[in-house]
Design a protein around this motif. Structure first.
Motif, PDB file in Angstrom:
ATOM      1  N   VAL A   1     -57.350 -53.522 -29.936  1.00  0.00           N
ATOM      2  CA  VAL A   1     -55.986 -53.309 -30.422  1.00  0.00           C
ATOM      3  C   VAL A   1     -56.016 -52.452 -31.694  1.00  0.00           C
ATOM      4  CG1 VAL A   1     -54.018 -54.480 -31.525  1.00  0.00           C
ATOM      5  CG2 VAL A   1     -54.915 -55.345 -29.370  1.00  0.00           C
ATOM      6  N   GLY A   2     -56.920 -52.782 -32.610  1.00  0.00           N
ATOM      7  CA  GLY A   2     -57.018 -52.020 -33.862  1.00  0.00           C
ATOM      8  C   GLY A   2     -57.366 -50.565 -33.600  1.00  0.00           C
ATOM      9  N   ALA A   3     -58.291 -50.345 -32.675  1.00  0.00           N
ATOM     10  CA  ALA A   3     -58.723 -48.977 -32.372  1.00  0.00           C
ATOM     11  C   ALA A   3     -57.599 -48.200 -31.706  1.00  0.00           C
ATOM     12  CB  ALA A   3     -59.965 -49.004 -31.479  1.00  0.00           C
TER      13      ALA A   3
ATOM     14  N   ALA B   1     -62.622 -46.712 -35.084  1.00  0.00           N
ATOM     15  CA  ALA B   1     -61.876 -45.592 -34.502  1.00  0.00           C
ATOM     16  C   ALA B   1     -61.638 -44.488 -35.525  1.00  0.00           C
ATOM     17  CB  ALA B   1     -60.544 -46.099 -33.949  1.00  0.00           C
ATOM     18  N   ARG B   2     -61.316 -44.863 -36.745  1.00  0.00           N
ATOM     19  CA  ARG B   2     -60.897 -43.876 -37.739  1.00  0.00           C
ATOM     20  C   ARG B   2     -61.620 -44.123 -39.068  1.00  0.00           C
ATOM     21  NH1 ARG B   2     -55.660 -42.107 -36.958  1.00  0.00           N
ATOM     22  NH2 ARG B   2     -56.095 -40.657 -38.653  1.00  0.00           N
TER      23      ARG B   2
ATOM     24  N   TRP C   1     -54.349 -48.838 -31.836  1.00  0.00           N
ATOM     25  CA  TRP C   1     -53.243 -48.654 -32.791  1.00  0.00           C
ATOM     26  C   TRP C   1     -53.534 -47.462 -33.696  1.00  0.00           C
ATOM     27  CZ3 TRP C   1     -53.466 -49.401 -38.222  1.00  0.00           C
ATOM     28  CH2 TRP C   1     -52.216 -49.358 -38.877  1.00  0.00           C
ATOM     29  N   SER C   2     -54.827 -47.265 -34.007  1.00  0.00           N
ATOM     30  CA  SER C   2     -55.134 -46.137 -34.889  1.00  0.00           C
ATOM     31  C   SER C   2     -55.420 -44.856 -34.115  1.00  0.00           C
ATOM     32  CB  SER C   2     -56.241 -46.490 -35.878  1.00  0.00           C
ATOM     33  OG  SER C   2     -57.272 -47.193 -35.283  1.00  0.00           O
TER      34      SER C   2
ATOM     35  N   TYR D   1     -49.729 -47.189 -44.059  1.00  0.00           N
ATOM     36  CA  TYR D   1     -49.665 -47.733 -42.706  1.00  0.00           C
ATOM     37  C   TYR D   1     -50.153 -49.175 -42.794  1.00  0.00           C
ATOM     38  CZ  TYR D   1     -48.425 -43.430 -40.360  1.00  0.00           C
ATOM     39  OH  TYR D   1     -47.745 -42.334 -39.917  1.00  0.00           O
ATOM     40  N   GLY D   2     -49.502 -50.057 -42.065  1.00  0.00           N
ATOM     41  CA  GLY D   2     -49.888 -51.464 -42.138  1.00  0.00           C
ATOM     42  C   GLY D   2     -49.864 -52.114 -40.775  1.00  0.00           C
ATOM     43  N   PHE D   3     -50.641 -53.161 -40.625  1.00  0.00           N
ATOM     44  CA  PHE D   3     -50.623 -53.933 -39.380  1.00  0.00           C
ATOM     45  C   PHE D   3     -50.603 -55.416 -39.738  1.00  0.00           C
ATOM     46  CE2 PHE D   3     -51.885 -53.327 -34.693  1.00  0.00           C
ATOM     47  CZ  PHE D   3     -51.253 -54.511 -34.329  1.00  0.00           C
ATOM     48  N   HIS D   4     -49.440 -56.024 -39.547  1.00  0.00           N
ATOM     49  CA  HIS D   4     -49.250 -57.446 -39.778  1.00  0.00           C
ATOM     50  C   HIS D   4     -49.474 -58.127 -38.441  1.00  0.00           C
ATOM     51  CE1 HIS D   4     -46.031 -60.791 -40.560  1.00  0.00           C
ATOM     52  NE2 HIS D   4     -47.207 -61.190 -40.962  1.00  0.00           N
TER      53      HIS D   4
ATOM     54  N   LEU E   1     -46.158 -43.725 -33.818  1.00  0.00           N
ATOM     55  CA  LEU E   1     -46.661 -43.034 -35.004  1.00  0.00           C
ATOM     56  C   LEU E   1     -48.082 -43.531 -35.252  1.00  0.00           C
ATOM     57  CD1 LEU E   1     -43.477 -43.464 -37.238  1.00  0.00           C
ATOM     58  CD2 LEU E   1     -44.039 -41.602 -35.676  1.00  0.00           C
ATOM     59  N   ILE E   2     -48.903 -42.627 -35.745  1.00  0.00           N
ATOM     60  CA  ILE E   2     -50.324 -42.957 -35.879  1.00  0.00           C
ATOM     61  C   ILE E   2     -50.753 -42.830 -37.338  1.00  0.00           C
ATOM     62  CG2 ILE E   2     -52.635 -42.180 -35.175  1.00  0.00           C
ATOM     63  CD1 ILE E   2     -51.516 -41.745 -32.468  1.00  0.00           C
TER      64      ILE E   2
ATOM     65  N   ILE F   1     -51.847 -61.237 -36.152  1.00  0.00           N
ATOM     66  CA  ILE F   1     -51.664 -62.637 -35.767  1.00  0.00           C
ATOM     67  C   ILE F   1     -52.625 -63.497 -36.583  1.00  0.00           C
ATOM     68  CG2 ILE F   1     -50.625 -62.337 -33.501  1.00  0.00           C
ATOM     69  CD1 ILE F   1     -53.353 -62.346 -32.256  1.00  0.00           C
TER      70      ILE F   1
ATOM     71  N   THR G   1     -46.599 -52.201 -38.923  1.00  0.00           N
ATOM     72  CA  THR G   1     -46.444 -52.612 -37.532  1.00  0.00           C
ATOM     73  C   THR G   1     -46.562 -54.118 -37.551  1.00  0.00           C
ATOM     74  OG1 THR G   1     -47.492 -50.590 -36.768  1.00  0.00           O
ATOM     75  CG2 THR G   1     -47.490 -52.457 -35.242  1.00  0.00           C
TER      76      THR G   1
ATOM     77  N   LEU H   1     -49.450 -59.763 -28.886  1.00  0.00           N
ATOM     78  CA  LEU H   1     -49.361 -58.831 -30.021  1.00  0.00           C
ATOM     79  C   LEU H   1     -49.282 -57.385 -29.527  1.00  0.00           C
ATOM     80  CD1 LEU H   1     -49.535 -58.392 -33.160  1.00  0.00           C
ATOM     81  CD2 LEU H   1     -51.973 -58.062 -32.827  1.00  0.00           C
TER      82      LEU H   1
ATOM     83  N   ILE I   1     -59.003 -56.636 -36.017  1.00  0.00           N
ATOM     84  CA  ILE I   1     -58.137 -55.444 -35.993  1.00  0.00           C
ATOM     85  C   ILE I   1     -58.691 -54.405 -36.969  1.00  0.00           C
ATOM     86  CG2 ILE I   1     -55.808 -54.559 -36.453  1.00  0.00           C
ATOM     87  CD1 ILE I   1     -54.715 -57.314 -35.663  1.00  0.00           C
TER      88      ILE I   1
ATOM     89  N   THR J   1     -46.071 -55.103 -30.345  1.00  0.00           N
ATOM     90  CA  THR J   1     -46.211 -53.918 -31.203  1.00  0.00           C
ATOM     91  C   THR J   1     -46.229 -52.632 -30.372  1.00  0.00           C
ATOM     92  OG1 THR J   1     -48.618 -54.123 -31.139  1.00  0.00           O
ATOM     93  CG2 THR J   1     -47.480 -55.188 -32.967  1.00  0.00           C
TER      94      THR J   1
ATOM     95  N   GLY K   1     -61.612 -52.633 -35.599  1.00  0.00           N
ATOM     96  CA  GLY K   1     -61.202 -51.616 -34.630  1.00  0.00           C
ATOM     97  C   GLY K   1     -60.741 -50.342 -35.327  1.00  0.00           C
ATOM     98  N   VAL K   2     -59.985 -50.509 -36.403  1.00  0.00           N
ATOM     99  CA  VAL K   2     -59.508 -49.334 -37.137  1.00  0.00           C
ATOM    100  C   VAL K   2     -60.698 -48.583 -37.738  1.00  0.00           C
ATOM    101  CG1 VAL K   2     -58.104 -48.543 -39.088  1.00  0.00           C
ATOM    102  CG2 VAL K   2     -57.297 -50.457 -37.684  1.00  0.00           C
TER     103      VAL K   2
ATOM    104  N   THR L   1     -48.509 -51.441 -28.526  1.00  0.00           N
ATOM    105  CA  THR L   1     -49.789 -50.748 -28.681  1.00  0.00           C
ATOM    106  C   THR L   1     -50.397 -50.559 -27.290  1.00  0.00           C
ATOM    107  OG1 THR L   1     -50.095 -51.873 -30.790  1.00  0.00           O
ATOM    108  CG2 THR L   1     -52.045 -50.871 -29.808  1.00  0.00           C
TER     109      THR L   1
END
Ligand SMILES: Cc1ncc(C[n+]2csc(CCOP(=O)(O)OP(=O)(O)O)c2C)c(N)n1
Ligand code: SF4
Lengths: 635, 317
Positions: free
Chosen positions: A289-291, B95-96, A293-294, B76-79, A442-443, B81, A453, A316, B88, A320, B91-92, A322
């Motif tokens: 999900v994190g990957a 990926a980035r 979403w980004s 940018y934010g991710f609220h 949006l990314i 669970i 989000t 989730l 999460i 969201t 993962g970010v 995603t």
């Protein structure tokens, strides 16, 4: 000596079984490759012991493979009962007799070593099992597998399999030089000595066959004219994930899904992808999900118990919006259930499993070939609709092997770099089209698009809100995406005539067996057709119209339903198969089901029998009918 | 070549590239006197000082009062669970890796429901600032005991007092393989809070910061009534968190070598007085996303297709 006579056949089902660790799987692999290289169509099924090191010489230790080979190049399922079994000992044979998966007139080829074994208990059970097989109608050929192998190697446990595959090469009139090449390929990472010994044993087995077999078979291959590949469903999923452009697969090991990740782990980095083995299934989907979403395309692969752990994160992803793809390679449940065996019991969980109302796309692969292509479609839907797409496969597809047309790589879509251009002034994170619910995401990194989000209910601005109007709107927008997708789906084609006495409806890996059963019933003049459903959520259009042209509708599924003929079961308390449940709700038509949990694929003959029973016709051939053996021994 | 004056000017401009307001969104909804306000302000100052473009920072959280923080930060934010912020964030980062990541969690979020992810994220050592806002209670769900609630805490699920000793999260993290940064601070020590988060920001790896946080609503009595009577000791080292003179009124300073894991473990197991400052620091440890990206390069389209073709060769009959 004049050599064996040859019987030509359109197809045969062969089983090779040994104690775990004696290499029947390798022998089967070599034999399958030999058949594939000679142009036969194939479908193979693994016979796997449930423990890693089961006690030898027991039914629980039986390990090997079932290979359906045919003249035609396209085989869509594992077929009916086996015509031939090569067993390394009588307990392996007994385990196959007990499953009811061997034809009554099966040809048994078995190692005679146990007839004179110093352990008299083995001698006795050998005699007993063989007489049981004979009384059923089997033909028995005893071969000196152990003693012949001992002429070439000290450790016969590591050589019998190659002697056996040589013998099969003779029995099925295949060419020895092709087999030698196959063996060299299979052992190419081993020393020259190991390869030479394997080849010698195969030659010896072949020679033994030519000199001693009275009759051999020939399943002539019809040339297909196209290049073919052979692989199992998990490999197809892994290669399909690469071809679809996925960049991250986050997973936690679970049978029967894991081998897809093994394949990906081997190749993915070269393609610019990651396999992340997370600390559990929850983290696995969280990372995906994190990957996603980004901005990266991510998937997670699991089986039933892992799906259960992933449900909160599914909610989730839905909330969201995603994009995400989950592959569920189904196994027997509930709980740890039958970890290595096929079942289609996760359908309702896939559609409804998540807190709250969480519309998701659910689709199922119906063949190993489709495992390759389905992820491209899943990815496209996930991204275009900002949705969670669940792809269902199962243990039957995962570990079986099929031969199919080699995919065309020139069709591989380009993967453009992330578009991180600043957002238009006023752009919103959920700028829902009020008809379709679709919006552009949006990314992170896009200037002007900053915002949170959130898993809370939110409005078009992405702001958390608690009022009834905006809660209703959020739900509607997420739900309308399913409706929008449904409008774009094709009406599924009916297999057979467009109207008739009975329509069989199926989903997932049962497709091949169902269509084969329909073919054979129609050949006998029975008015039956079938319908295969690829999209389970949303359901494709036109179902009610199709159903209205048949007198009876029945689903065929490998999941549980109560037996309607059981006096304890009534119209009111009967639990239906899962597709039947959905279709009844969606169409208000009284749809019946043949839903069973045998822990193995359905045989076409079982389905034909069920068709006859449903239409009150006599079973075609009583001896070929298979009892489902629902009263398992205490275990 | 630019002149010294120009460079100086550039630096001044850089410092002023964004105002503090640029990092703020809506007004926080936390209670008056809640320690979470201070953490938000500190984070905004750190982002401003480091001249971070708001669109390039990512704040991830779980669920709880503390996890609302990304709502109030204009990045940018991710609220997400409850308990799952760290997967999460992982993962970010995978990926980035170019995006700096801040994670905020509550004590229940991180140490209880998210315990498994907490341990493993430390072992992965992703590059992220990980802040646990520890108010020693479940606040959002209105007053249930948390793993760090002090002995005897009366809560809605322990009306006659707790049954278990509180856990010491610091002693857990200093025992994890690949732990690279451990610090402790408190919301009632504003400059110390700022400087600790600044240190965490500078570290490349997982900067684990436990922030003792005042919750005047459900835990007014905790931490010696919000720090007033709470024995602390400030860890002193040139490379540690600076100790402003006023802090010494709250507790003494003690020399500490944060590069030495044995010294760090000794400090981490001490709860009374509570150690404040940088407990452990090892900037040389492998960072998960670095390791993964080392062996990983996205091929161009033609190479990709060629590789796929070669892979299919292996299965061609
Ligand atoms: C799976 C799940 N379980 C329980 C909850 C309810 N819940 C929300 S926040 C929370 C605990 C809050 O305590 P903490 O994490 O310490 O954060 P705080 O509110 O104190 O900042 C709980 C139990 C939830 N949202 N999700
Ligand atoms: S309840 Fe406690 S933690 Fe939550 S906002 Fe209020 S003061 Fe802060």
């Amino acid at each position: 000596m004049s050599g064996p006579s040859i019987v030509k056949l359109p197809e045969h089902i062969v089983e090779i079984v040994s104690d775990a660790g004696e290499g029947a799987q390798k022998a089967a692999l070599a034999f399958a490759q030999l058949c594939a290289k000679s142009g036969n169509g194939l479908w193979t099924v693994e016979i796997i012991p449930s423990e890693i090191q089961p006690p030898p010489h027991t039914t629980g230790s039986a390990s090997g493979n079932r290979i359906r080979l045919a003249s035609r190049s396209r085989v869509t399922n594992s077929g009916n009962r086996a015509n031939m079994v090569l067993a390394f000992n009588e307990m392996a044979l007994l385990s196959r007799l007990e499953t009811g998966g061997l034809a009554d007139d099966v040809l048994v080829v078995i190692d005679d070593h146990w007839a004179t074994h110093p352990n008299t208990a083995y001698q006795q059970s050998y005699r007993e099992v063989l007489s049981q097989a004979k009384s059923q109608g089997a033909t028995i050929i005893e071969i000196p597998l152990e003693s012949e192998t001992a002429k070439y190697v000290d450790d016969t446990g590591r050589g019998k399999n190659m002697f056996a595959v040589g013998l099969l090469c003779a029995l099925y009139s295949k060419e020895l030089p092709v087999l030698k090449k196959v063996i060299q390929g299979i052992f190419k990472k081993k020393s020259g000595e190991v390869i030479a010994t394997a080849v010698t044993l195969a030659e010896a087995g072949y020679q033994y066959g030519i000199e001693n077999l009275e009759t051999c078979y020939e399943i002539e291959a019809i040339p297909a004219g196209t290049t073919k590949v052979a692989m199992n469903g998990n490999t197809a999923l892994a290669l399909g994930a690469v071809a679809a452009g996925f960049e991250l697969c986050s997973m936690y090991p679970i049978t029967p899904a894991t081998s897809a990740s093994h394949m990906l782990s081997e190749i993915f980095e070269e393609f610019g992808g990651f396999v992340h083995q997370a600390e559990d299934e929850i983290a696995a989907i969280g990372v995906a999900v994190g990957a996603s979403w980004s901005g990266k395309t991510a998937l997670t692969i699991t089986s039933g118990p892992g799906m259960a752990l992933k449900t909160e994160f599914q909610g989730l992803a839905v909330m969201t919006e995603t994009p995400l793809v989950i592959v569920d390679v189904q196994r027997g449940g509930p709980s740890t259930g039958l970890p290595t065996k096929v079942e289609q019991s996760d359908l309702l969980h896939a559609i409804y499993g998540a807190p709250g109302d969480a519309p998701k796309v659910v689709m199922a692969a119906s063949s190993i070939e489709e495992c390759y292509y389905i992820l491209s479609l899943a990815r496209k839907i996930a991204e275009e609709f900002r949705m969670l797409v669940i792809v269902l496969s199962d243990a039957n597809l995962a570990t079986g092997q099929q031969i199919f047309d080699r995919p065309d790589v020139s069709m591989t879509p380009r993967r453009p770099p992330l578009d991180l251009s600043p957002v238009e002034p006023g752009a919103l994170p959920y700028d829902w089209d009020s008809e379709t619910g679709l919006s552009q995401r949006l990314i992170p990194g896009q200037a002007g698009g900053m915002g949170v989000t959130t898993s809370l209910n939110h409005d078009r601005n992405g702001k958390a809100c608690y009022d009834s109007v905006r809660n209703q709107t959020g739900h509607t927008m997420r739900s309308r995406k399913l409706a929008a997708l449904q409008k774009g789906l094709k009406r599924p084609p009916v297999y057979g005539a467009d109207e008739g006495d009975l329509l069989i409806v199926g989903w997932g890996s049962t497709r091949g067996a169902i269509e084969e059963a329909v073919d054979s019933a129609r050949a006998d003049g029975i008015s039956v057709s079938s319908l295969h459903i690829q999209f389970l959520s949303p359901l494709p259009p036109g179902l009610k119209a199709i159903f209205s042209r048949f007198k009876k509708i029945m689903t065929v599924e490998i999941n549980y339903s109560d037996d309607k003929n059981d006096p304890f079961i009534t119209d009111e308390n009967r639990r239906y198969g899962q597709l039947a449940w959905i279709l009844r709700a969606a169409t208000l038509i009284d749809i019946d089901c043949y839903a069973q949990v045998p822990g193995r694929p359905f045989m076409p003959v079982e389905i034909t029998d069920e068709i006859r029973q449903t239409l009150d016709l006599e079973p075609e051939n009583v001896s070929n009918a298979v009892s489902m053996n629902t009263t398992e021994k205490g275990n | 070549m630019s002149t010294i004056a120009e460079e100086c000017l550039d630096e001044c401009n850089a410092v002023q590239a964004h105002s503090l307001e640029d990092y703020g969104s809506e007004n926080p909804r936390w209670c008056k006197g809640c320690g979470d306000h201070g953490v938000l302000a500190s984070l905004q100052r750190v982002l401003q000082k480091n001249n971070v473009e708001p669109e390039n920072a990512v704040a991830v959280s779980g669920i709880g009062c503390s996890s609302r923080l990304p709502h109030y930060l204009r990045t940018y934010g991710f609220h997400g669970i409850h308990g799952r912020a760290l997967p999460i964030a992982t993962g970010v980062r995978l990926a980035r890796p170019e995006l700096p990541v801040i994670v905020t969690m509550g004590d229940g979020d991180c140490f209880s429901i998210g315990g498994n992810h907490w341990l493993h994220a430390i072992r992965y050592n992703i590059n992220a600032v990980v802040l646990v806002l520890d108010n020693a209670i479940y606040a959002l769900t209105k007053n249930q005991v948390s793993p760090t609630s002090p002995d005897g805490t009366h809560s809605n699920t322990t009306p006659r007092g707790t049954y278990l000793q509180p856990m010491n999260p610091l002693s857990v993290v200093v025992g994890m393989t690949n732990v690279s940064f451990v610090a402790q601070t408190a919301t009632w020590l504003p400059t110390h809070l700022d400087q600790t988060i600044e240190k965490a920001w500078e570290h490349r790896g997982l900067s684990f910061v436990r922030i003792l946080q005042r919750c005047p609503v459900f835990m007014p009595q905790a931490f010696g009534e919000g720090g007033r009577n709470f024995p602390v000791v400030f860890l002193e080292n040139n490379e540690g968190v600076p100790i402003d003179p006023w802090l010494l009124k709250r507790g003494p300073a003690q020399a500490h070598d944060q590069r030495n894991i044995n010294a760090a473990q000794k400090v981490a197991v001490t709860v009374d007085p509570a150690p404040m400052g940088l407990i452990y620091h090892n900037p040389e440890l492998p960072v998960y996303e670095d390791v993964r990206h080392e062996r990983h390069e996205r091929p161009d389209h033609a190479t990709f297709v060629d590789l796929l073709d070669k892979t299919l060769d292996r299965f061609t009959v």
